[in-house]
Design an enzyme around this catalytic site. Structure first.
Site, short mmCIF file in Angstrom:
data_model
loop_
_atom_site.label_atom_id
_atom_site.label_comp_id
_atom_site.label_asym_id
_atom_site.label_seq_id
_atom_site.Cartn_x
_atom_site.Cartn_y
_atom_site.Cartn_z
N ASP A 193 2.33 10.14 3.31
CA ASP A 193 1.56 8.92 3.54
C ASP A 193 2.22 8.18 4.70
O ASP A 193 3.33 7.66 4.56
CB ASP A 193 1.56 8.07 2.26
CG ASP A 193 0.86 6.73 2.45
OD1 ASP A 193 0.38 6.46 3.57
OD2 ASP A 193 0.79 5.95 1.48
N LYS A 219 -4.09 -0.90 9.73
CA LYS A 219 -2.69 -1.34 9.71
C LYS A 219 -2.02 -1.14 11.07
O LYS A 219 -0.83 -1.38 11.22
CB LYS A 219 -1.91 -0.56 8.64
CG LYS A 219 -2.33 -0.88 7.21
CD LYS A 219 -1.36 -0.25 6.23
CE LYS A 219 -1.91 -0.07 4.84
NZ LYS A 219 -2.17 -1.30 4.10
N CYS A 359 0.39 -2.51 -5.09
CA CYS A 359 -0.17 -1.19 -5.38
C CYS A 359 0.91 -0.18 -5.67
O CYS A 359 0.78 1.00 -5.32
CB CYS A 359 -1.09 -0.71 -4.27
SG CYS A 359 -2.48 -1.78 -3.96
#
Lengths: 403, 140
Positions: A193, A219, A359
């Site tokens: 990720d 982002k 998260c």
């Protein structure tokens, strides 16, 4: 670095804000907004299928963006660049398509305990569906994952290992190249990720030797709704489609279909050309400043922030004490004050931060904290933003009646 | 927004909660969760002949959710279920920004949370205890 803030119209519209939530999403520079507007004003049509000049231009805009992404992350081929909505969709694509086709009972999926829910829940789902066992690699309290722990966690049945290059809570850079080599020696794939790393440090997928890399445009100064999945070509070729429908087929009968070649096999339906054009402009914007300057600036600001925070009583930093282990992300708690209240007090003074579990609920359970506050930086932040943040942070306990 | 929107009533209830404890002998309990921040509180009530004779809450919450639950329990202990249900609807009306001055008076100290109506990020915190109460009243 020159005054970057003037490139970002939001800071003219909202000059008093100290925006310290860039790990959630960054602001957008004029250059990106202009590119998106120009695309919709001058080049918009449904790409890939049109037989007229305007559609060809839209197709070119989209495919040029793909080439820009390929070069940005140093992929071998543009066929290895799949456009998605965001990193979450990219990771779901891997889990759903590769996972269902390659996992069965007795197999194991190894996930780093600090993973964002987007790199955990898709694996939980595919684990339930295939019977593959979901296991976790744990870090220490500073967010450090050791190569030894990874070697010990891998078994003959471990088919894939999922880990972020930079944790969105610790801000710590994981040694992905070393981990990829360990995984590959074990016959295990590695999915990385890159949502928190690709915007802030140079990423070379061939040097890292990752099998998959996911990241989001929003982002990294691009619009929301455009993301990327990089995958090694030989893996992507073997994987079944994720979503099906228009644009991703070659030939369709009533009962069956043959699918388009990479990368279109994974891009069902009308694609987000405007988003891809915005991502292309964002990559050029980052290139115009350069990662050397970006990394130096963000590291210096991180150290500046951490030094101030260390001097405030009752503030506790999550993760390492060293500024080098926080790439633009500092997560913390304040004794006696709930993170939601800390964020609200900062907001009252126009300082934007995130509170909650970011998260990453299993990580918070692992660390034994209910929730935390996170401040995160991007290239447009300056020392004034940090000063404003620290000034309010010093008042939090007093304003909650604790001092 | 003022320098400190955490007014004295909220801060006092958060620092010195009267009803944050276990409740042996409770006749019903229910956990409410605020999914946006993970806060979870469990509401315990003792209901006898339709009257809430005692109540308490346990769990982890922010100032707004703790204070709101504490104030709520002050208000409903000793009342009938029907009265508690009525106060719950008034509280929801207040948070929705639709309450009259007379109705606001009925909510007593809970009126300290009126400004939350202008803070969308905190509405879920303020209503956590009340939603849990509504669930218990409907279940009973």
């Amino acid at each position: 670095m020159r005054n970057i803030k003037t490139d970002f119209p939001v800071f003219a519209a909202y000059p008093e804000i100290a925006y310290l939530d860039s790990a959630a999403t960054t602001q957008k520079p004029q250059q990106v907004l202009d590119a998106v507007t120009q695309y919709y004003r001058e080049e918009n049509a449904n790409p890939l299928r049109g037989l007229y000049d305007l559609s060809v231009r839209a197709t070119d805009a989209y495919e040029h963006a793909r080439i820009a992404v390929r070069d940005f992350i140093h992929a071998a081929s543009k066929r290895e660049i799949i456009f998605t909505r965001n990193a979450t969709e990219s990771l779901n694509l891997v889990a759903s398509s590769w996972g269902r086709a390659n996992l069965c009972a007795h197999d194991e999926i190894l996930v780093a305990v600090s993973e964002h829910h987007s790199d955990l829940l898709p694996w939980q789902t595919v684990s339930r569906e295939t019977g593959a066992r979901l296991r976790f690699l744990e870090c220490d309290q500073t967010g450090f994952y050791s190569a030894e722990a990874l070697k010990n966690a891998l078994t003959a049945n471990t088919k894939i290992f999922a880990i972020a290059q930079i944790s969105n809570v610790f801000g710590r850079l994981n040694p992905i190249r070393e981990f990829a080599a360990i995984c590959h020696r074990n016959g295990t794939l590695i999915v990385c990720d890159g949502a928190q790393s690709v915007p802030h440090i140079p990423v070379d997928v061939r040097e890292l030797d990752v099998d998959f890399l996911a990241f989001s445009g929003h982002k990294m100064y691009a619009p929301m709704g455009i993301g990327v999945l990089y995958g090694k070509r030989e893996l992507l070729e073997q994987m079944p489609p994720f979503l099906t429908g228009g644009e991703m087929i070659e030939y369709v009968t009533r009962e069956s279909a043959t699918f388009a070649e990479l990368p279109h096999k994974f891009e069902a339906g009308t694609v987000n050309v405007g988003g891809a054009v915005g991502l292309h402009a964002a990559i050029e914007y980052i290139g115009s400043i350069g990662f050397d300057a970006i990394t130096a600036h963000e590291s210096a600001l991180t150290a500046y922030a951490l030094a101030q925070m260390r001097d405030i009583p009752h503030v506790h930093i999550i993760g390492s004490d060293s500024a080098q282990e926080h790439l633009g992300i500092i997560t913390f708690t304040v004794d006696g004050v709930h993170p939601h209240d800390i964020a609200a007090i900062l907001d009252a003074d126009k300082v934007a931060v995130r509170a909650g579990h970011h998260c990453a609920q299993p990580l918070h359970q692992f660390l034994g904290v209910q929730s935390t506050v996170r401040m995160s930086l991007a290239l447009y932040n300056d020392e004034q933003d940090i000063d404003k943040f620290a000034e309010t942070l010093r008042t939090v306990r007093r304003r909650m009646g604790l001092e | 927004m003022s320098e400190n929107f955490y007014n004295e009533v909220l801060i006092d209830h958060n620092l010195h909660p009267q009803h944050l404890h276990e409740l042996p002998g409770a006749t019903c309990s229910h956990s409410g969760m605020n999914p946006s921040c993970g806060d979870e509180i469990t509401l315990h009530l003792t209901v006898q002949d339709g009257v809430i004779t005692d109540g308490a809450y346990t769990g982890v919450g922010c100032t707004i959710s703790n204070a709101s639950a504490d104030i709520m329990l002050d208000l409903i202990i000793g009342r009938t279920k029907a009265e508690a249900a009525h106060l719950t609807e008034l509280f929801m009306k207040m948070i929705g920004g639709e309450i009259t001055d007379d109705e606001l008076a009925e909510l007593e100290e809970a009126g300290a949370l009126q400004n939350i109506a202008r803070m969308p990020a905190r509405v879920k915190c303020a209503v956590l205890g009340w939603k849990t109460l509504r669930f218990l009243l409907d279940e009973e």
